[in-house]
Design a protein around this motif. Structure first.
Motif, PDB file in Angstrom:
ATOM      1  N   SER B  20     -43.620 -19.228   3.913  1.00  0.00           N
ATOM      2  CA  SER B  20     -43.790 -18.194   2.897  1.00  0.00           C
ATOM      3  C   SER B  20     -45.082 -18.418   2.127  1.00  0.00           C
ATOM      4  O   SER B  20     -45.840 -17.490   1.855  1.00  0.00           O
ATOM      5  N   GLU B  21     -45.314 -19.676   1.775  1.00  0.00           N
ATOM      6  CA  GLU B  21     -46.531 -20.029   1.057  1.00  0.00           C
ATOM      7  C   GLU B  21     -47.762 -19.751   1.917  1.00  0.00           C
ATOM      8  O   GLU B  21     -48.787 -19.259   1.440  1.00  0.00           O
ATOM      9  N   ASP B  24     -48.773 -16.248   1.959  1.00  0.00           N
ATOM     10  CA  ASP B  24     -49.442 -15.852   0.720  1.00  0.00           C
ATOM     11  C   ASP B  24     -50.852 -16.400   0.627  1.00  0.00           C
ATOM     12  O   ASP B  24     -51.518 -16.198  -0.388  1.00  0.00           O
ATOM     13  N   LEU B  52     -42.148 -12.280   8.037  1.00  0.00           N
ATOM     14  CA  LEU B  52     -42.480 -12.397   6.613  1.00  0.00           C
ATOM     15  C   LEU B  52     -43.586 -11.419   6.241  1.00  0.00           C
ATOM     16  O   LEU B  52     -43.538 -10.786   5.178  1.00  0.00           O
ATOM     17  N   VAL B  55     -42.172  -7.967   5.811  1.00  0.00           N
ATOM     18  CA  VAL B  55     -41.467  -7.788   4.532  1.00  0.00           C
ATOM     19  C   VAL B  55     -42.481  -7.526   3.421  1.00  0.00           C
ATOM     20  O   VAL B  55     -42.339  -6.603   2.623  1.00  0.00           O
ATOM     21  N   ARG B  56     -43.512  -8.370   3.401  1.00  0.00           N
ATOM     22  CA  ARG B  56     -44.552  -8.188   2.381  1.00  0.00           C
ATOM     23  C   ARG B  56     -45.146  -6.798   2.468  1.00  0.00           C
ATOM     24  O   ARG B  56     -45.356  -6.122   1.452  1.00  0.00           O
ATOM     25  N   SER B  58     -43.842  -4.060   3.751  1.00  0.00           N
ATOM     26  CA  SER B  58     -42.892  -3.023   3.326  1.00  0.00           C
ATOM     27  C   SER B  58     -42.868  -2.898   1.816  1.00  0.00           C
ATOM     28  O   SER B  58     -42.831  -1.795   1.268  1.00  0.00           O
ATOM     29  N   LEU B  59     -42.849  -4.053   1.143  1.00  0.00           N
ATOM     30  CA  LEU B  59     -42.810  -4.019  -0.318  1.00  0.00           C
ATOM     31  C   LEU B  59     -44.096  -3.434  -0.882  1.00  0.00           C
ATOM     32  O   LEU B  59     -44.074  -2.596  -1.780  1.00  0.00           O
ATOM     33  N   ALA B  60     -45.215  -3.877  -0.340  1.00  0.00           N
ATOM     34  CA  ALA B  60     -46.496  -3.401  -0.844  1.00  0.00           C
ATOM     35  C   ALA B  60     -46.687  -1.916  -0.581  1.00  0.00           C
ATOM     36  O   ALA B  60     -47.402  -1.234  -1.315  1.00  0.00           O
ATOM     37  N   MET B  62     -44.455   0.297  -0.829  1.00  0.00           N
ATOM     38  CA  MET B  62     -43.677   1.124  -1.746  1.00  0.00           C
ATOM     39  C   MET B  62     -44.633   1.772  -2.737  1.00  0.00           C
ATOM     40  O   MET B  62     -45.497   1.099  -3.309  1.00  0.00           O
ATOM     41  N   PRO B  63     -44.493   3.063  -2.972  1.00  0.00           N
ATOM     42  CA  PRO B  63     -45.471   3.739  -3.826  1.00  0.00           C
ATOM     43  C   PRO B  63     -45.362   3.258  -5.264  1.00  0.00           C
ATOM     44  O   PRO B  63     -44.265   2.933  -5.746  1.00  0.00           O
TER      45      PRO B  63
END
Lengths: 205, 254
Positions: B20-21, B24, B52, B55-56, B58-60, B62-63
């Motif tokens: 995860s790190e 990033d 991973l 997932v990042r 998908s989140l980013a 998001m409008p």
């Protein structure tokens, strides 16, 4: 989409601290200038934490009221983590008030109806938009299933663009804890999104 | 396949947190290098990293919503809930706890003071005498019994050494009470003048030692006094200080 720190430059940071100083002395206009700068980020944090726009609106209002009331407890340093901490607490209170898990379920009448209306991508066709709307609902639902501290860490990192250090300051925990919460949150989301993808495919067959 | 089993058994080298790190762009340069090298060889970890990143993404993706309205605070709303006073400085915040601690110390010291007072103090005095006179008491014991049986049961009757023994045996008698038994002795047996004189000397010695003990005792008393006064003062001062601050901040909040 990621929201970099508004006071990216030190000059910006100094100007912001000047506003905070005046706000501490009772200058409401100075405080409202801070509100204008940060309200979008605070609203989005609340929206992703509590799920519905109505709850997010209440949470944001409470957050800024609380921030003004407690402005004298801001001890300097970066303003954004301090404000976001207050916003996160307001979200917790809001969730407790509404006694429910955040976000609508996928069986809601219109998929993504709880989602705010955003400007559609002109180049994309209606099919693309509809799919994205359903995907957004999936993400919202998956986020709602995370424990609050993992949800907050993931939102701050992946949606607000906070660095680990800022997240640590916001959540008042160590960087190790931050990394752990982010990792576990992502892992859980990965599983939920994968599962949803499988069942989503089944629904479309 | 082997790698997958290792992953399942969680013995795989880069754990979820490390990956995860890595995703990033964080972590020490060496760690990153070693993970990259590992990814070159490990299919399972490559897919974990890809997941991973998804997932990042998908989140980013998001409008970011626009704020539905302005959240500027109105003067009226603010006046209903005035600003809280700044939190008390650190040392002032400790006042209530300090006051409570001082009260507890005071109670303990007072308890010790009272517990080691007169009654037991007398006991301490005569037991120091009793140490010296214990041999005497052991010798006198059979003769006491014999005397008591043979003679008239006058309390003050006993021979001088019995007096001393009496004083030593009945360790919890007050010094005054010991003296009390002596007087009848002087009256009942005027003939035994020498024995009475010896008794008197014994009495003086005992009184002297009791005095000495009570001098020590007085010293202890003073020490106790001092500690009690100090802790009481600290408790009161800290308590009053904390109370005053609390009331002041309530005023400010209104």
């Amino acid at each position: 989409m990621l929201n970099p720190a508004p006071e990216a430059s030190t000059a910006g940071a100094d100007a912001e601290l000047e506003l905070v100083r005046r706000a501490r002395e009772g200058d409401l206009d100075a405080f409202n200038a801070l509100v204008e700068t940060h309200q979008r980020a605070v609203y989005n944090l609340c929206l992703r934490m509590v799920g519905s726009p109505a709850a997010a609106e209440d949470g944001t209002q409470d957050a800024f009221l609380s921030a003004y009331r407690h402005i004298s407890s801001f001890r300097g340093g970066s303003f954004r983590p301090w404000l976001m901490r207050i916003a996160a607490n307001a979200c917790t209170d809001e969730l407790r008030r509404r006694h429910r898990r955040p976000a609508a379920s996928l069986d809601a009448p219109i998929a993504g109806s709880d989602e705010p209306i955003d400007v559609p991508d002109a180049a994309a066709g209606p099919e693309t938009l509809a799919l994205r709307s359903e995907q957004r609902a999936v993400v919202v639902d998956a986020l709602s299933r995370l424990p609050a501290d993992q949800r907050l860490a993931v939102i701050l990192c992946d949606m607000q663009g906070f660095a680990y250090e800022e997240i640590a300051e916001t959540m008042k925990c160590s960087i190790g804890t931050v990394k752990s919460r982010i990792a576990r949150g992502r892992e859980k989301l990965r599983g939920l999104l994968a599962a949803e993808q499988m069942s989503g495919r089944k629904r479309h067959e | 396949m082997k790698n997958l089993l290792d992953v399942l058994r969680r013995r795989h080298k880069p754990d979820a947190e490390a990956l995860s790190e890595f995703v990033d762009g964080r972590g020490a340069a060496e760690t990153r290098a070693s993970i990259e090298a590992h990814l070159g060889e490990c299919e399972a970890c490559r897919s974990r990293v890809a997941a991973l990143r998804d997932v990042r993404a998908s989140l980013a993706a998001m409008p970011e919503a626009e704020a539905p309205r302005s959240f500027r605070l109105r003067q009226a709303a603010v006046e209903k809930q005035p600003r809280a006073a700044p939190p008390a400085p650190g040392w002032l915040r400790m006042m209530p706890a300090l006051s409570a601690a001082a009260v507890m110390v005071f109670v303990v010291v007072l308890g010790a003071d009272l517990a080691t007072r007169d009654g037991a103090g007398g006991q301490m005095a005569s037991s120091s005498r009793g140490g010296g006179a214990s041999e005497l008491a052991a010798d006198a014991a059979p003769s006491i019994a014999f005397d008591a049986g043979a003679d008239a049961p006058v309390p003050g009757e006993p021979a001088p050494n019995e007096d001393a023994a009496g004083g030593a045996d009945d360790g919890d008698d007050q010094p005054g009470a010991t003296r009390g038994t002596d007087e009848p002795d002087a009256n009942a047996q005027p003939g035994t003048l020498a024995q009475t004189a010896e008794a008197a000397r014994e009495e003086q010695l005992r009184a002297a030692s009791t005095e000495a003990a009570s001098d020590d005792d007085a010293g202890n008393r003073t020490a106790f006094r001092v500690v009690e006064v100090v802790t009481a003062l600290v408790a009161i001062t800290a308590g009053v200080g904390a109370l005053a601050w609390w009331m002041r901040s309530r005023e400010a909040r209104r």
